[in-house]
Scaffold this active site. Structure first.
Site, PDB file in Angstrom:
ATOM      1  N   ASP A 150       0.581  -5.438   7.861  1.00  0.00           N
ATOM      2  CA  ASP A 150      -0.725  -4.460   7.725  1.00  0.00           C
ATOM      3  C   ASP A 150      -1.338  -5.416   6.716  1.00  0.00           C
ATOM      4  O   ASP A 150      -1.686  -6.039   6.165  1.00  0.00           O
ATOM      5  CB  ASP A 150       0.285  -3.372   6.457  1.00  0.00           C
ATOM      6  CG  ASP A 150      -1.690  -2.160   6.317  1.00  0.00           C
ATOM      7  OD1 ASP A 150      -2.800  -2.351   6.678  1.00  0.00           O
ATOM      8  OD2 ASP A 150      -0.945  -2.114   4.961  1.00  0.00           O
ATOM      9  N   SER A 180      -4.602  -5.107  -0.706  1.00  0.00           N
ATOM     10  CA  SER A 180      -5.345  -4.619  -1.202  1.00  0.00           C
ATOM     11  C   SER A 180      -6.031  -4.185  -2.256  1.00  0.00           C
ATOM     12  O   SER A 180      -7.647  -3.829  -3.547  1.00  0.00           O
ATOM     13  CB  SER A 180      -5.892  -3.143  -0.764  1.00  0.00           C
ATOM     14  OG  SER A 180      -4.429  -2.754  -1.476  1.00  0.00           O
ATOM     15  N   HIS A 184      -7.091  -5.266   4.856  1.00  0.00           N
ATOM     16  CA  HIS A 184      -8.252  -6.022   4.721  1.00  0.00           C
ATOM     17  C   HIS A 184      -8.314  -7.719   4.827  1.00  0.00           C
ATOM     18  O   HIS A 184      -9.497  -8.444   4.493  1.00  0.00           O
ATOM     19  CB  HIS A 184      -8.099  -6.169   3.163  1.00  0.00           C
ATOM     20  CG  HIS A 184      -8.047  -4.699   3.061  1.00  0.00           C
ATOM     21  ND1 HIS A 184      -8.959  -4.237   1.956  1.00  0.00           N
ATOM     22  CD2 HIS A 184      -7.033  -3.724   2.336  1.00  0.00           C
ATOM     23  CE1 HIS A 184      -8.964  -3.270   1.819  1.00  0.00           C
ATOM     24  NE2 HIS A 184      -7.425  -2.422   1.681  1.00  0.00           N
ATOM     25  N   GLU A 198       1.348  -6.966   3.061  1.00  0.00           N
ATOM     26  CA  GLU A 198       0.379  -7.052   3.734  1.00  0.00           C
ATOM     27  C   GLU A 198       0.131  -8.180   3.976  1.00  0.00           C
ATOM     28  O   GLU A 198       0.283  -9.044   2.967  1.00  0.00           O
ATOM     29  CB  GLU A 198      -0.778  -6.148   2.205  1.00  0.00           C
ATOM     30  CG  GLU A 198      -0.578  -4.958   1.888  1.00  0.00           C
ATOM     31  CD  GLU A 198      -1.541  -3.898   0.875  1.00  0.00           C
ATOM     32  OE1 GLU A 198      -2.699  -4.126   1.702  1.00  0.00           O
ATOM     33  OE2 GLU A 198      -0.512  -3.344   0.380  1.00  0.00           O
ATOM     34  N   LYS A 251     -12.577  -0.979   7.887  1.00  0.00           N
ATOM     35  CA  LYS A 251     -12.939  -2.412   6.989  1.00  0.00           C
ATOM     36  C   LYS A 251     -13.567  -3.027   7.754  1.00  0.00           C
ATOM     37  O   LYS A 251     -15.065  -3.242   7.497  1.00  0.00           O
ATOM     38  CB  LYS A 251     -11.700  -2.987   6.140  1.00  0.00           C
ATOM     39  CG  LYS A 251     -10.724  -2.210   4.857  1.00  0.00           C
ATOM     40  CD  LYS A 251     -10.646  -1.471   5.650  1.00  0.00           C
ATOM     41  CE  LYS A 251      -9.339  -0.868   4.261  1.00  0.00           C
ATOM     42  NZ  LYS A 251      -8.794   0.381   4.731  1.00  0.00           N
ATOM     43  N   HIS A 264       1.243  -1.146   0.735  1.00  0.00           N
ATOM     44  CA  HIS A 264      -0.032   0.041  -0.091  1.00  0.00           C
ATOM     45  C   HIS A 264       0.821   1.487  -0.043  1.00  0.00           C
ATOM     46  O   HIS A 264       1.829   1.268   0.847  1.00  0.00           O
ATOM     47  CB  HIS A 264      -0.946   0.359   1.638  1.00  0.00           C
ATOM     48  CG  HIS A 264      -2.325   0.908   1.197  1.00  0.00           C
ATOM     49  ND1 HIS A 264      -1.727   1.635   1.876  1.00  0.00           N
ATOM     50  CD2 HIS A 264      -2.861   1.188   0.732  1.00  0.00           C
ATOM     51  CE1 HIS A 264      -2.904   2.592   1.487  1.00  0.00           C
ATOM     52  NE2 HIS A 264      -4.136   2.034   0.649  1.00  0.00           N
TER      53      HIS A 264
END
Length: 383
Positions: free
Chosen positions: A202, A177, A205, A173, A236, A131
């Site tokens: 991270d 995303s 999501h 991540e 989210k 991201h």
């Protein structure tokens, strides 16, 4: 004339079909959205479990604002309770709340490498599809930034082996995303251990939607080895806002000294913290919603295959369809809107050139009929 470049850049964006605009949303749920007095089926929401449609009922009321930064008088019992609950669920030593996931991601990286002497002997290894908040944090830190090919563990291993840095931080991540695929966490954890590196995940999501009890991408590793730094966001599946950074007590103590975003921002609202905690407790037992989400994902993938719609390899709620050009992607999104379906046309610079896409997000609130209708109109829109 001063600042002529503003108009020049806007015109260039317009000519390249990349100009971004906002839409005023009159009403939205995980299933529907109303814009300009027209209601559409909503396939652009990150409210994966449909909790945004469910009221949070608390017996006691809390102040709307925290009135100051957390290091002045803004750190109240409600924020502490949320941090402690998340630490207990995962087994981390401490946590700290941020008002947005972007702030959490970027500021943690900058703060960790704020010491220039230490940063000169440090390197950040980032997945190329991470991201923007993660990339920005690394670019504005004092450490070297090393990119590795998306989910390519051999490439990451090669990068780590060539690095002479003493302090190595791997960042990925949990769920990507824009592609919807997941990181190979087991391999990432193993590589971090082999190369004496830290791993930062991270899980914006993944949290809420993945895991046996909704704790996300890392839930399966709670009894084994967790990432050194885990960032979860509440905008989210939790259908709230803000984020929490989890790590060792020593690491969080370091962040409290050197994280400028945390030091100089007004702390999260106590009302938001208490509502978010209540929502997360509900998510822990929301097996029916996760089952429904997974059933909807499976149905969409099955129908897409039946109708020869080329969807990217993803088993999560994010189901992207890459089209050949920006113009085709915009045209397809407009055709779908004409059929009462709202989803997002993702264009550069959010994604790489020649990878513009329709980013479909599925939720537990969608019905089988909704998904059938989506696929039916997709066939005509991308033909």
């Amino acid at each position: 004339m001063p600042f002529d470049f503003i108009n020049t850049h806007l015109q260039a964006r317009q000519q390249d079909a990349l100009l971004r605009k906002r839409h005023v949303v009159q009403h939205a749920t995980a299933r529907t959205i109303t814009v300009n007095n027209k209601t559409y089926l909503n396939f652009a929401s990150n409210d994966y479990l449909g909790f945004g449609d469910v009221a949070v009922n608390l017996n006691d009321s809390h102040a709307l604002g925290s009135h100051s930064s957390a290091l002045v008088t803004g750190y109240q019992a409600q924020q502490k309770a949320l941090e402690q609950y998340l630490c207990e669920q995962f087994g981390y030593g401490a946590g700290m709340l941020f008002n947005s996931g972007f702030s959490a991601n970027s500021s943690v990286i900058k703060a960790l490498f704020q010491d220039k002497a230490a940063a000169q002997n440090s390197a950040i290894f980032q997945d190329k599809l991470n991201h923007a908040s993660l990339i920005d944090g690394a670019m504005h830190s004092n450490a070297a930034l090393v990119r590795f090919n998306h989910n390519d563990m051999n490439h990451l291993r090669s990068r780590l082996e060539k690095s002479k840095a003493q302090n190595k931080l791997i960042i990925s991540e949990g769920v990507f995303s824009m592609d919807g695929d997941t990181a190979p966490l087991k391999e990432l954890l193993a590589l971090a251990k082999q190369h004496n590196a830290w791993l930062m995940i991270d899980d914006a999501h993944g949290f809420g939607a993945l895991g046996k009890t909704g704790l996300g991408s890392c839930e399966a590793f709670i009894t084994q080895t967790l990432p050194d730094i885990l960032i979860i966001t509440f905008g989210k599946a939790v259908a709230s806002s803000g984020a929490c950074v989890l790590g060792s007590k020593q690491f969080i103590d370091y962040m409290l000294q050197f994280n400028r975003d945390y030091t100089y921002s007004t702390a999260m609202s106590p009302l938001m913290a208490s509502h978010t905690l209540a929502r997360i407790k509900s998510i822990k037992t929301a097996d029916n919603k996760r089952d429904k989400l997974n059933a909807n994902i499976a149905l969409f993938k099955q129908l897409a295959k039946t109708h020869n719609i080329a969807v990217m390899e993803s088993n999560t709620a994010i189901q992207p369809i890459i089209l050949s050009s920006v113009e085709q992607t915009l045209q397809a999104a407009d055709k779908l809107k004409q059929q009462g379906i709202w989803l997002t046309a993702i264009r550069p610079p959010t994604v790489a050139h020649n990878t513009s896409r329709l980013r479909i997000t599925l939720t537990a609130a969608h019905t089988e009929q909704d998904i059938t209708q989506l696929v039916k109109h997709l066939v005509g829109a991308i033909a």
